[in-house]
Scaffold this motif. Structure first.
Motif, PDB file in Angstrom:
ATOM      1  N   GLY A  67      -1.183 -29.799  23.001  1.00  0.00           N
ATOM      2  CA  GLY A  67      -0.400 -29.974  21.792  1.00  0.00           C
ATOM      3  C   GLY A  67      -0.869 -29.082  20.666  1.00  0.00           C
ATOM      4  N   ARG A  68      -2.027 -28.471  20.814  1.00  0.00           N
ATOM      5  CA  ARG A  68      -2.551 -27.581  19.779  1.00  0.00           C
ATOM      6  C   ARG A  68      -1.720 -26.294  19.691  1.00  0.00           C
ATOM      7  NH1 ARG A  68      -7.602 -28.061  17.530  1.00  0.00           N
ATOM      8  NH2 ARG A  68      -8.901 -29.757  18.317  1.00  0.00           N
ATOM      9  N   PRO A  69      -1.704 -25.666  18.521  1.00  0.00           N
ATOM     10  CA  PRO A  69      -1.133 -24.318  18.444  1.00  0.00           C
ATOM     11  C   PRO A  69      -1.869 -23.386  19.402  1.00  0.00           C
ATOM     12  CG  PRO A  69      -1.469 -25.208  16.246  1.00  0.00           C
ATOM     13  CD  PRO A  69      -2.123 -26.163  17.198  1.00  0.00           C
ATOM     14  N   ALA A  70      -1.144 -22.471  19.999  1.00  0.00           N
ATOM     15  CA  ALA A  70      -1.739 -21.592  21.005  1.00  0.00           C
ATOM     16  C   ALA A  70      -2.903 -20.785  20.442  1.00  0.00           C
ATOM     17  CB  ALA A  70      -0.668 -20.659  21.567  1.00  0.00           C
ATOM     18  N   ARG A  88      -9.645 -10.310  36.270  1.00  0.00           N
ATOM     19  CA  ARG A  88     -10.442  -9.444  37.140  1.00  0.00           C
ATOM     20  C   ARG A  88     -10.497  -9.978  38.566  1.00  0.00           C
ATOM     21  NH1 ARG A  88     -13.538  -8.826  32.318  1.00  0.00           N
ATOM     22  NH2 ARG A  88     -15.002 -10.462  32.909  1.00  0.00           N
ATOM     23  N   SER A  89     -10.270 -11.272  38.731  1.00  0.00           N
ATOM     24  CA  SER A  89     -10.249 -11.851  40.074  1.00  0.00           C
ATOM     25  C   SER A  89      -8.859 -11.781  40.695  1.00  0.00           C
ATOM     26  CB  SER A  89     -10.726 -13.317  40.025  1.00  0.00           C
ATOM     27  OG  SER A  89      -9.739 -14.145  39.427  1.00  0.00           O
ATOM     28  N   GLY A  90      -7.921 -11.176  39.975  1.00  0.00           N
ATOM     29  CA  GLY A  90      -6.571 -11.033  40.496  1.00  0.00           C
ATOM     30  C   GLY A  90      -5.673 -12.230  40.259  1.00  0.00           C
ATOM     31  N   LYS A  91      -6.112 -13.172  39.431  1.00  0.00           N
ATOM     32  CA  LYS A  91      -5.321 -14.360  39.130  1.00  0.00           C
ATOM     33  C   LYS A  91      -4.915 -14.357  37.657  1.00  0.00           C
ATOM     34  CE  LYS A  91      -5.729 -15.842  43.305  1.00  0.00           C
ATOM     35  NZ  LYS A  91      -6.509 -17.020  43.667  1.00  0.00           N
ATOM     36  N   GLU A  92      -4.234 -15.414  37.228  1.00  0.00           N
ATOM     37  CA  GLU A  92      -3.715 -15.448  35.859  1.00  0.00           C
ATOM     38  C   GLU A  92      -4.034 -16.776  35.195  1.00  0.00           C
ATOM     39  OE1 GLU A  92       0.224 -13.932  33.432  1.00  0.00           O
ATOM     40  OE2 GLU A  92       0.332 -14.235  35.595  1.00  0.00           O
ATOM     41  N   LEU A  93      -4.379 -16.697  33.911  1.00  0.00           N
ATOM     42  CA  LEU A  93      -4.557 -17.879  33.083  1.00  0.00           C
ATOM     43  C   LEU A  93      -3.343 -18.021  32.183  1.00  0.00           C
ATOM     44  CD1 LEU A  93      -6.355 -20.187  31.948  1.00  0.00           C
ATOM     45  CD2 LEU A  93      -7.217 -18.526  30.264  1.00  0.00           C
ATOM     46  N   TYR A  94      -2.753 -19.214  32.163  1.00  0.00           N
ATOM     47  CA  TYR A  94      -1.605 -19.507  31.321  1.00  0.00           C
ATOM     48  C   TYR A  94      -2.023 -20.481  30.221  1.00  0.00           C
ATOM     49  CZ  TYR A  94       1.256 -17.674  35.170  1.00  0.00           C
ATOM     50  OH  TYR A  94       1.809 -16.882  36.151  1.00  0.00           O
ATOM     51  N   LEU A  95      -1.397 -20.343  29.069  1.00  0.00           N
ATOM     52  CA  LEU A  95      -1.585 -21.296  27.986  1.00  0.00           C
ATOM     53  C   LEU A  95      -0.228 -21.695  27.434  1.00  0.00           C
ATOM     54  CD1 LEU A  95      -3.224 -22.830  25.823  1.00  0.00           C
ATOM     55  CD2 LEU A  95      -3.246 -20.716  24.483  1.00  0.00           C
ATOM     56  N   PHE A  96       0.028 -23.002  27.431  1.00  0.00           N
ATOM     57  CA  PHE A  96       1.225 -23.552  26.796  1.00  0.00           C
ATOM     58  C   PHE A  96       0.745 -24.335  25.576  1.00  0.00           C
ATOM     59  CE2 PHE A  96       2.638 -22.637  30.994  1.00  0.00           C
ATOM     60  CZ  PHE A  96       4.012 -22.440  30.933  1.00  0.00           C
ATOM     61  N   GLY A  97       1.059 -23.828  24.371  1.00  0.00           N
ATOM     62  CA  GLY A  97       0.664 -24.498  23.141  1.00  0.00           C
ATOM     63  C   GLY A  97       1.798 -25.305  22.549  1.00  0.00           C
ATOM     64  N   GLN A  98       1.436 -26.248  21.686  1.00  0.00           N
ATOM     65  CA  GLN A  98       2.412 -27.110  21.021  1.00  0.00           C
ATOM     66  C   GLN A  98       3.404 -27.699  22.021  1.00  0.00           C
ATOM     67  OE1 GLN A  98       3.345 -26.731  17.027  1.00  0.00           O
ATOM     68  NE2 GLN A  98       2.257 -24.814  16.686  1.00  0.00           N
ATOM     69  N   TYR A  99       2.834 -28.296  23.074  1.00  0.00           N
ATOM     70  CA  TYR A  99       3.599 -29.001  24.105  1.00  0.00           C
ATOM     71  C   TYR A  99       4.556 -28.087  24.866  1.00  0.00           C
ATOM     72  CZ  TYR A  99       1.697 -33.142  21.906  1.00  0.00           C
ATOM     73  OH  TYR A  99       0.820 -34.073  21.407  1.00  0.00           O
ATOM     74  N   GLY A 100       4.259 -26.795  24.877  1.00  0.00           N
ATOM     75  CA  GLY A 100       5.095 -25.859  25.620  1.00  0.00           C
ATOM     76  C   GLY A 100       5.994 -25.014  24.754  1.00  0.00           C
ATOM     77  N   ASN A 101       6.042 -25.288  23.451  1.00  0.00           N
ATOM     78  CA  ASN A 101       6.872 -24.475  22.563  1.00  0.00           C
ATOM     79  C   ASN A 101       6.303 -23.071  22.373  1.00  0.00           C
ATOM     80  OD1 ASN A 101       9.226 -26.014  21.529  1.00  0.00           O
ATOM     81  ND2 ASN A 101       7.653 -27.488  20.954  1.00  0.00           N
ATOM     82  N   GLU A 102       4.985 -22.935  22.552  1.00  0.00           N
ATOM     83  CA  GLU A 102       4.348 -21.625  22.469  1.00  0.00           C
ATOM     84  C   GLU A 102       3.776 -21.256  23.834  1.00  0.00           C
ATOM     85  OE1 GLU A 102       2.770 -21.347  17.907  1.00  0.00           O
ATOM     86  OE2 GLU A 102       1.411 -22.205  19.389  1.00  0.00           O
ATOM     87  N   ARG A 103       3.818 -19.963  24.154  1.00  0.00           N
ATOM     88  CA  ARG A 103       3.300 -19.502  25.443  1.00  0.00           C
ATOM     89  C   ARG A 103       2.436 -18.261  25.279  1.00  0.00           C
ATOM     90  NH1 ARG A 103       7.134 -19.400  30.583  1.00  0.00           N
ATOM     91  NH2 ARG A 103       5.088 -18.707  31.309  1.00  0.00           N
TER      92      ARG A 103
END
Length: 281
Positions: A67-70, A88-103
Motif C-alpha cells: 500500500g506504500r507509494p512505490a 544479473r541472475s536473469g530474473k525480474e523484481l516487480y513492485l506494485f505500490g499503492q495497492y497496484g496503482n503504481e508500478r
C-alpha cells in the motif's frame, strides 16, 4: 513455520515442485519490514535483500505488493539495488505500490502512476472535522499522493481511536467516491478500481505463473489472499503465508502457513529456496 492443516503441507510440497514457474508476492510492512510507530522509519529487514536475491534464482519472479507509494518502498527497501542483483541472475523484481496503482520493475526502472483520484480533495477538506469528532485530532495523517492514511498507532488509546474513526472515515470516503482500506492501526482512503488482488492477478497473467505464493500480515492483504485462493481452486500450486504478530492475526484463518513477523517470512523463503535447489540437483 507452522502449517495450519495437512493441506498446507501438501501445498508446500506442490509449490516446491513448481518453484521454477512460481511467482512470490510479498507485502512490505509487517512482512518484509517490522511495524514501527513512524512509517518513514520502516526499513526492510537487514537480511531481506540477500534472501530475495537467492530466492529469485529458484523462482519465476519476485514481487513486492504494498500500500506504500512505490518511491517510498524502493527507498526503504533498497529495492533498486535488490533489483540490480536479481537482474544479473536473469530474473525480474516487480513492485506494485499503492495497492497496484503504481508500478515499477527492475527492467523498466520507471514508476508508472495515475493522477490523484477525484474526491480526494473533498475528503481532505472534511477530514479534520472527522478527526475531532472521533477525539483523534493528533492522529498522524500520511500523504501518499494517490491516497491518505490515518495512523492511530501514536495515540495513547490507539485501538479505541481506530474503532471510533473507522465508521466516520468509511462514510466520508463513500460520500466522495473513494474506498477505505483498514490495516494495522491505520485507515487508508484511496481511489476505487484497484486492490492487491487485481495486482496479483495482473502479475500472474503477465509472468505466466505456474505457481503463486503470497505473504501478508493484515486485512489490506485479504484481496491478494482471495485472488491466490481462486488460483488454487483452478488447479495452480499456491501457498498463502500469514506473517502474524502478537497484535495482528487477521489472516491466520485464511492461511496455509503461519510465521512470526518478517524474520519468520525470511526463514520460510530460505527454506523454499533450499528445497527448490535440492529438488533441481
Amino acid at each position: 513455520m507452522e502449517f495450519t492443516s495437512s493441506v498446507g503441507e501438501q501445498r508446500w510440497a506442490a509449490l516446491v515442485r513448481a518453484a521454477a514457474e512460481t511467482v512470490v508476492g510479498l507485502d512490505f510492512d509487517g512482512t518484509l519490514s517490522p511495524i514501527v510507530d513512524d512509517p518513514a522509519a520502516a526499513h526492510i529487514h537487514p537480511d531481506a535483500s540477500e534472501v530475495l536475491v537467492d530466492l529469485a534464482a529458484q523462482v519465476a519472479a519476485v514481487a513486492v505488493v504494498t500500500g506504500r507509494p512505490a518511491r517510498q518502498a524502493l527507498d526503504l527497501g533498497g529495492l533498486e539495488e535488490v533489483g540490480d542483483a536479481i537482474e544479473r541472475s536473469g530474473k525480474e523484481l516487480y513492485l506494485f505500490g499503492q495497492y497496484g496503482n503504481e508500478r515499477w520493475s527492475s527492467t523498466h526502472r520507471r514508476i508508472i502512476s495515475p493522477r490523484p483520484p477525484v474526491g480526494l480533495a473533498a475528503f481532505l477538506r472534511d477530514l479534520p472535522r472527522a478527526l475531532r469528532t472521533a477525539e483523534a485530532s493528533d492522529a498522524f495523517v500520511e500523504d501518499k499522493g494517490l491516497a491518505h492514511a490515518v495512523h492511530t498507532r501514536r495515540l495513547p488509546d490507539r485501538d479505541a481511536a481506530y474503532d471510533r474513526l473507522l465508521p466516520l472515515l468509511r462514510e466520508l470516503a463513500g460520500r466522495n467516491g473513494l474506498v477505505l482500506e483498514p490495516g494495522r492501526n491505520v485507515i487508508e482512503v484511496r481511489a476505487p478500481g484497484m486492490d492487491k488482488g487485481q495486482a496479483v492477478r495482473t502479475l500472474a497473467d503477465e509472468v505466466g505463473a505456474g505457481g503463486f505464493l503470497f505473504a501478508g500480515d493484515d486485512l489490506g492483504d485479504l484481496e491478494a489472499f482471495d485472488a491466490v485462493a481462486k488460483m488454487a481452486k483452478d488447479g495452480m500450486p499456491t501457498l498463502l503465508v500469514c506473517s502474524a504478530s502478537d497484535e495482528q492475526s487477521a489472516l491466520v484463518e485464511h492461511s496455509d502457513v503461519v510465521v512470526h513477523g518478517p524474520e519468520g517470512v525470511l526463514d520460510l523463503l530460505r527454506q523454499l529456496t533450499a528445497d527448490a535447489r535440492d529438488l533441481r540437483a
